[in-house]
Design a protein around this motif. Structure first.
Motif, short mmCIF file in Angstrom:
data_model
loop_
_atom_site.label_atom_id
_atom_site.label_comp_id
_atom_site.label_asym_id
_atom_site.label_seq_id
_atom_site.Cartn_x
_atom_site.Cartn_y
_atom_site.Cartn_z
N GLY A 304 53.00 18.75 -48.79
CA GLY A 304 52.45 20.05 -48.42
C GLY A 304 51.01 19.94 -47.95
O GLY A 304 50.62 20.55 -46.94
N GLU A 305 50.20 19.17 -48.68
CA GLU A 305 48.79 19.02 -48.29
C GLU A 305 48.67 18.31 -46.95
O GLU A 305 47.85 18.69 -46.11
N ARG A 306 49.48 17.28 -46.74
CA ARG A 306 49.42 16.56 -45.47
C ARG A 306 49.85 17.45 -44.31
O ARG A 306 49.26 17.40 -43.21
N ILE A 309 47.04 19.99 -43.47
CA ILE A 309 45.90 19.30 -42.84
C ILE A 309 46.23 18.98 -41.38
O ILE A 309 45.40 19.17 -40.48
N GLU A 310 47.46 18.49 -41.12
CA GLU A 310 47.84 18.16 -39.75
C GLU A 310 47.86 19.39 -38.86
O GLU A 310 47.56 19.30 -37.66
N LEU A 311 48.22 20.54 -39.42
CA LEU A 311 48.27 21.78 -38.63
C LEU A 311 46.91 22.48 -38.56
O LEU A 311 46.78 23.48 -37.85
N GLY A 312 45.92 21.98 -39.29
CA GLY A 312 44.59 22.58 -39.25
C GLY A 312 44.51 23.91 -39.97
O GLY A 312 43.74 24.79 -39.59
N ILE A 313 45.30 24.07 -41.05
CA ILE A 313 45.30 25.30 -41.82
C ILE A 313 44.48 25.07 -43.09
O ILE A 313 44.72 24.10 -43.83
#
Length: 521
Positions: A304-306, A309-313
């Motif tokens: 979930g954290e990754r 972070i990848e989506l910039g949220i």
């Protein structure tokens, strides 16, 4: 009258001349002079008569010419007035035809749509009133035209200007409607262009989840250790994980069968640990499975954290982050839920940017739109309403809450990003090969089978294994006796038979096990 005066004057002159001549006769002049005077009077009289006739003819000619000119002017004026009357009649006739066409259109609308009959009746009354007013205006106008002989040039000019003004207004309305239609067509083309560009920029591969996982072994000798004495190890693994282990002639492989990807992952990781450790027995199996479950929870949080972070949220609540990671082990109509949500988030971000909206807010709503499909507890709410409730609970923006709850039209759309999320969800699900309806129906049937068994008192766990051909029910030994286990097995089988539709047959196995555990220190 002039002719009579001239005649009288001539007669008077002649009389005077006669008197003079008479006096001259009685005079002592010679008769010759009298005769000459008489001749002269006759010539003067004749000349006067000739001049009188000539003057009379000239006056008659002048009167005739003036009459002809007046008559010509009158006819020309009459023709001009008739032309204006004809033009006015034509305009009135066109207006009357337009009003008649409007009445016909209103009548057709009344026949086609009974639901708005009352409103149309009111409109018809208004039109009829306007028509009556128009008829009165026409009558008044006709009366005015009948008296057009008294119409001034300024009034006629004003009427002509008014007619031209109305014609210009009609043309302007037509041009305005054409411009509006053209703008709508351009808007539709632009919308399709935005959608196509969005899909092309975010197109991704689709991963279809299966109902089995193949666990590879180094040698076939390990199969015996996994099975255990009289199959106790494999039964312990199946009871602890809810996954059906298929050990067949396939070389160096064991098949893990379960509709729930999370259970299969727990079983796979547990088997991997057990095989690496080499100690495989029921107590060790339960210990490893519990430890694997805790580690999988950490892995879910990491996924979930990754993802965020990848989506910039940023600023997402930890519980929502955990639910996002949990999507990795959930499928919807055969489509991996996390991949679907990531794709919807990217689509929403691109489309919002194209429309001049907030792309970060839209991307956040797209990622969270299906969190209601991975709840920790089963509820009767639909996944859209449940997701909106969870987002509201953890402090998300009202626009995101509304977009989640309204993406299946179960809530009223109140923000602009709500239809964007709905459209992007449809785009992602409509890709060729993205979803499989048959798989989803199968998973739903398996889930219903397990829920049916868990509804009974004393049931601790219930697992559907062997592709739904067997239902394994684990009961609590303190609450359910051996006789009650047999009765429970029969009742569950009867309820399945009466309430569910399934191919073939389903075997119901109730397991009751009593354990006494003490620790020596």
């Amino acid at each position: 009258m002039d002719f009579n005066i001239i005649t009288i004057i001539v007669a008077v002159v002649a009389l005077i001349l006669g008197i003079i001549l008479g006096k001259l006769i009685f005079a002592k002049d010679t008769r010759k002079k009298v005769e000459e005077a008489e001749g002269q009077s006759q010539s003067i009289l004749k000349e006067a008569q000739f001049r009188a006739e000539t003057f009379k003819k000239e006056k008659e000619l002048e009167v005739k010419e003036k009459f002809v000119q007046l008559k010509s002017d009158h006819e020309r004026e009459v023709l001009e007035r008739n032309r204006k009357i004809g033009e006015s009649e034509n305009r009135l006739r066109q207006k009357e035809q337009a009003v008649n066409q409007k009445n016909e259109q209103l009548d057709r609308q009344i026949k086609e749509n009974d639901a708005i009959k009352l409103n149309l009746n009111k409109q018809i009354e208004v039109v009829n009133q306007k028509q009556a007013d128009l008829e009165k205006h026409q009558e008044e106008h006709m009366r005015r035209l009948e008296k057009i002989s008294g119409l001034t040039a300024e009034e006629a000019k004003n009427q002509l200007v008014e007619g031209l003004k109305q014609e210009a207004q009609s043309r302007a309305i037509g041009i305005q409607q054409e411009i509006i239609d053209e703008a709508k067509q351009k808007a539709n083309k632009e919308a399709r262009k935005i959608i196509i560009q969005t899909i092309q920029r975010t197109a991704s591969e689709q991963a279809i989840e299966n109902a089995i996982t193949v666990f590879n072994l180094e040698t076939d000798e390990i199969k015996g250790q996994i099975i255990g004495r009289e199959g106790r190890n494999i039964r312990a693994i199946e009871a602890a994980t809810g996954v059906d282990l298929i050990v067949d002639d396939t070389p160096e492989a064991i098949i893990l069968s379960c509709f729930d990807p999370l259970r299969r992952e727990i079983a796979r990781l547990s088997l991997q640990r057990l095989v690496s450790d080499g100690r495989i027995h029921p107590a060790r199996i339960e210990e490893v499975v519990e430890k694997t479950k805790r580690q999988l929870e950490e892995q879910i949080m990491e996924i979930g954290e990754r993802t965020v972070i990848e989506l910039g949220i940023h600023g997402l609540h930890k519980e929502l982050v955990r639910l996002v990671g949990k999507m990795r082990f959930r499928s919807s109509y055969g489509q991996n839920l996390l991949m679907h949500s990531r794709e919807v988030a990217n689509l929403c971000g691109v489309m919002a940017a194209e429309l001049g909206l907030n792309p970060k807010l839209a991307k956040r709503a797209g990622l969270l739109h299906d969190i209601g499909k991975v709840p920790d507890e089963e509820t009767e709410l639909s996944h859209a309403l449940l997701g909106a409730k969870l987002a509201e609970k953890y402090g998300e923006n009202p626009a995101i809450v509304n977009a989640i709850g309204a993406h299946h039209d179960e809530m009223e759309m109140q923000f602009v990003i709500s239809p964007i999320v709905q459209a992007c969800d449809s785009i992602s699900g409509a890709r060729p090969g993205a979803r499989r309806e048959i798989m989803q129906q199968y998973l739903q049937r398996i889930k219903e089978l397990e829920n049916l068994a868990q509804a009974y008192t004393g049931v601790e766990k219930a697992y559907a294994i062997q592709a739904g051909r067997e239902l394994r029910v684990i009961v609590e030994a303190d609450k359910v006796t051996d006789q009650a286990s047999e009765r429970l097995s029969f009742e569950i089988a009867q309820k399945i038979q009466t309430e569910m539709t399934y191919p073939g047959q389903i075997k119901v196995t109730v397991i009751r096990e009593k354990r006494a555990v003490n620790v020596a220190r």
